[in-house]
Design a protein around this motif. Sequence first.
Motif, PDB file in Angstrom:
ATOM      1  N   LEU A  27      73.667   4.623  -8.578  1.00 34.40           N
ATOM      2  CA  LEU A  27      74.316   4.680  -9.888  1.00 34.40           C
ATOM      3  C   LEU A  27      74.669   6.118 -10.258  1.00 34.40           C
ATOM      4  O   LEU A  27      75.740   6.379 -10.817  1.00 34.40           O
ATOM      5  CB  LEU A  27      73.406   4.057 -10.955  1.00 34.40           C
ATOM      6  CG  LEU A  27      73.948   3.977 -12.377  1.00 34.40           C
ATOM      7  CD1 LEU A  27      75.166   3.066 -12.430  1.00 34.40           C
ATOM      8  CD2 LEU A  27      72.875   3.487 -13.325  1.00 34.40           C
TER       9      LEU A  27
ATOM     10  N   GLN B 262      84.463   4.945 -12.887  1.00 38.84           N
ATOM     11  CA  GLN B 262      84.318   3.557 -12.438  1.00 38.84           C
ATOM     12  C   GLN B 262      83.339   2.821 -13.354  1.00 38.84           C
ATOM     13  O   GLN B 262      82.220   2.482 -12.989  1.00 38.84           O
ATOM     14  CB  GLN B 262      83.859   3.521 -10.984  1.00 38.84           C
ATOM     15  CG  GLN B 262      84.869   4.123 -10.032  1.00 38.84           C
ATOM     16  CD  GLN B 262      84.400   4.070  -8.587  1.00 38.84           C
ATOM     17  OE1 GLN B 262      83.315   3.586  -8.272  1.00 38.84           O
ATOM     18  NE2 GLN B 262      85.244   4.581  -7.700  1.00 38.84           N
TER      19      GLN B 262
ATOM     20  N   GLU C 291      83.323  -0.261 -14.684  1.00 38.47           N
ATOM     21  CA  GLU C 291      82.925  -1.639 -14.375  1.00 38.47           C
ATOM     22  C   GLU C 291      81.841  -1.667 -13.295  1.00 38.47           C
ATOM     23  O   GLU C 291      80.857  -2.412 -13.420  1.00 38.47           O
ATOM     24  CB  GLU C 291      84.139  -2.443 -13.917  1.00 38.47           C
ATOM     25  CG  GLU C 291      85.121  -2.733 -15.039  1.00 38.47           C
ATOM     26  CD  GLU C 291      86.327  -3.523 -14.535  1.00 38.47           C
ATOM     27  OE1 GLU C 291      86.230  -4.132 -13.450  1.00 38.47           O
ATOM     28  OE2 GLU C 291      87.327  -3.530 -15.242  1.00 38.47           O
ATOM     29  N   ARG C 292      82.005  -0.869 -12.241  1.00 41.24           N
ATOM     30  CA  ARG C 292      80.996  -0.817 -11.184  1.00 41.24           C
ATOM     31  C   ARG C 292      79.671  -0.287 -11.716  1.00 41.24           C
ATOM     32  O   ARG C 292      78.601  -0.801 -11.395  1.00 41.24           O
ATOM     33  CB  ARG C 292      81.465   0.082 -10.039  1.00 41.24           C
ATOM     34  CG  ARG C 292      82.396  -0.594  -9.101  1.00 41.24           C
ATOM     35  CD  ARG C 292      82.611   0.263  -7.893  1.00 41.24           C
ATOM     36  NE  ARG C 292      83.437  -0.460  -6.938  1.00 41.24           N
ATOM     37  CZ  ARG C 292      83.967   0.088  -5.885  1.00 41.24           C
ATOM     38  NH1 ARG C 292      83.767   1.361  -5.625  1.00 41.24           N
ATOM     39  NH2 ARG C 292      84.697  -0.623  -5.068  1.00 41.24           N
ATOM     40  N   ARG C 293      79.745   0.743 -12.515  1.00 44.67           N
ATOM     41  CA  ARG C 293      78.523   1.320 -13.089  1.00 44.67           C
ATOM     42  C   ARG C 293      77.812   0.302 -13.977  1.00 44.67           C
ATOM     43  O   ARG C 293      76.591   0.178 -13.933  1.00 44.67           O
ATOM     44  CB  ARG C 293      78.838   2.597 -13.874  1.00 44.67           C
ATOM     45  CG  ARG C 293      79.273   3.770 -12.991  1.00 44.67           C
ATOM     46  CD  ARG C 293      79.561   5.026 -13.808  1.00 44.67           C
ATOM     47  NE  ARG C 293      78.405   5.485 -14.565  1.00 44.67           N
ATOM     48  CZ  ARG C 293      77.426   6.241 -14.071  1.00 44.67           C
ATOM     49  NH1 ARG C 293      77.467   6.625 -12.819  1.00 44.67           N
ATOM     50  NH2 ARG C 293      76.430   6.624 -14.831  1.00 44.67           N
TER      51      ARG C 293
ATOM     52  N   ILE D 275      77.911   7.154  -8.392  1.00 43.67           N
ATOM     53  CA  ILE D 275      79.196   6.513  -8.723  1.00 43.67           C
ATOM     54  C   ILE D 275      79.874   7.334  -9.811  1.00 43.67           C
ATOM     55  O   ILE D 275      79.251   7.666 -10.827  1.00 43.67           O
ATOM     56  CB  ILE D 275      78.976   5.055  -9.194  1.00 43.67           C
ATOM     57  CG1 ILE D 275      78.412   4.216  -8.052  1.00 43.67           C
ATOM     58  CG2 ILE D 275      80.288   4.445  -9.689  1.00 43.67           C
ATOM     59  CD1 ILE D 275      78.086   2.789  -8.439  1.00 43.67           C
TER      60      ILE D 275
ATOM     61  N   GLU E 130      78.032  -3.009 -13.822  1.00 42.38           N
ATOM     62  CA  GLU E 130      77.484  -4.088 -12.990  1.00 42.38           C
ATOM     63  C   GLU E 130      76.218  -3.635 -12.264  1.00 42.38           C
ATOM     64  O   GLU E 130      75.229  -4.371 -12.211  1.00 42.38           O
ATOM     65  CB  GLU E 130      78.539  -4.563 -11.984  1.00 42.38           C
ATOM     66  CG  GLU E 130      78.118  -5.767 -11.179  1.00 42.38           C
ATOM     67  CD  GLU E 130      77.878  -7.015 -12.007  1.00 42.38           C
ATOM     68  OE1 GLU E 130      77.133  -7.887 -11.525  1.00 42.38           O
ATOM     69  OE2 GLU E 130      78.405  -7.116 -13.134  1.00 42.38           O
ATOM     70  N   LEU E 131      76.231  -2.433 -11.728  1.00 41.00           N
ATOM     71  CA  LEU E 131      75.041  -1.913 -11.050  1.00 41.00           C
ATOM     72  C   LEU E 131      73.898  -1.717 -12.046  1.00 41.00           C
ATOM     73  O   LEU E 131      72.741  -2.008 -11.730  1.00 41.00           O
ATOM     74  CB  LEU E 131      75.366  -0.599 -10.326  1.00 41.00           C
ATOM     75  CG  LEU E 131      74.260  -0.049  -9.425  1.00 41.00           C
ATOM     76  CD1 LEU E 131      73.812  -1.079  -8.396  1.00 41.00           C
ATOM     77  CD2 LEU E 131      74.723   1.214  -8.744  1.00 41.00           C
TER      78      LEU E 131
ATOM     79  N   ASP F  46      68.951   1.928  -6.124  1.00 40.47           N
ATOM     80  CA  ASP F  46      70.073   1.561  -6.999  1.00 40.47           C
ATOM     81  C   ASP F  46      70.339   2.641  -8.048  1.00 40.47           C
ATOM     82  O   ASP F  46      71.496   2.926  -8.367  1.00 40.47           O
ATOM     83  CB  ASP F  46      69.804   0.222  -7.679  1.00 40.47           C
ATOM     84  CG  ASP F  46      69.935  -0.951  -6.721  1.00 40.47           C
ATOM     85  OD1 ASP F  46      70.496  -0.759  -5.622  1.00 40.47           O
ATOM     86  OD2 ASP F  46      69.474  -2.059  -7.075  1.00 40.47           O
TER      87      ASP F  46
END
Length: 155
Positions: A43, A50, A52-54, A46, A56-57, A39
């Motif tokens: 991370l 991005q 929001e994705r970062r 990414i 959340e991860l 993960d």
Amino acid sequence: MPGIAEIALAGAPVAGGALLGMAAGNLKGPDIQGLIVKDMDLLARIPEAQVERRAELQRIIDLRIDDLITAVHRNRELRQIAASYEGNWRDIVVFVCAVLFTVVWWNVEHSRANWLVMFIVLIVLSVLAFIYAVRGILRGVRTFLHARHRAAHGQ
């Protein structure tokens, strides 16, 4: 060759129980540390845009790290409990249950193919349970006598 077939069928329940016990001892959970590393690598890949994705991860990574810490504490507690076990009433209950099941099995029809094999296994189990029960009782008596001796001598 019906004799070999009967022996194989008679030993099937015992062999199945042994295999199940071995399988239960070899079951392992997921590699949480490996998942965290993967993960974190993901991370890093990414793009910064991005957000929001970062985020959340990163939250998932934090949760996995918390789970890992919790598992370490829980395993330590379980090891301490297992190491401090000296036998108690459960050993006696296992012995009584093994003897009772042996008595019940004695009353099962003796012509069954697996009767003798299972009866021998139950006798061995009863003897082992008896040994553990006696060991637990002796440890309890020894602890009691040792505590009484210390109290008598003011220690």
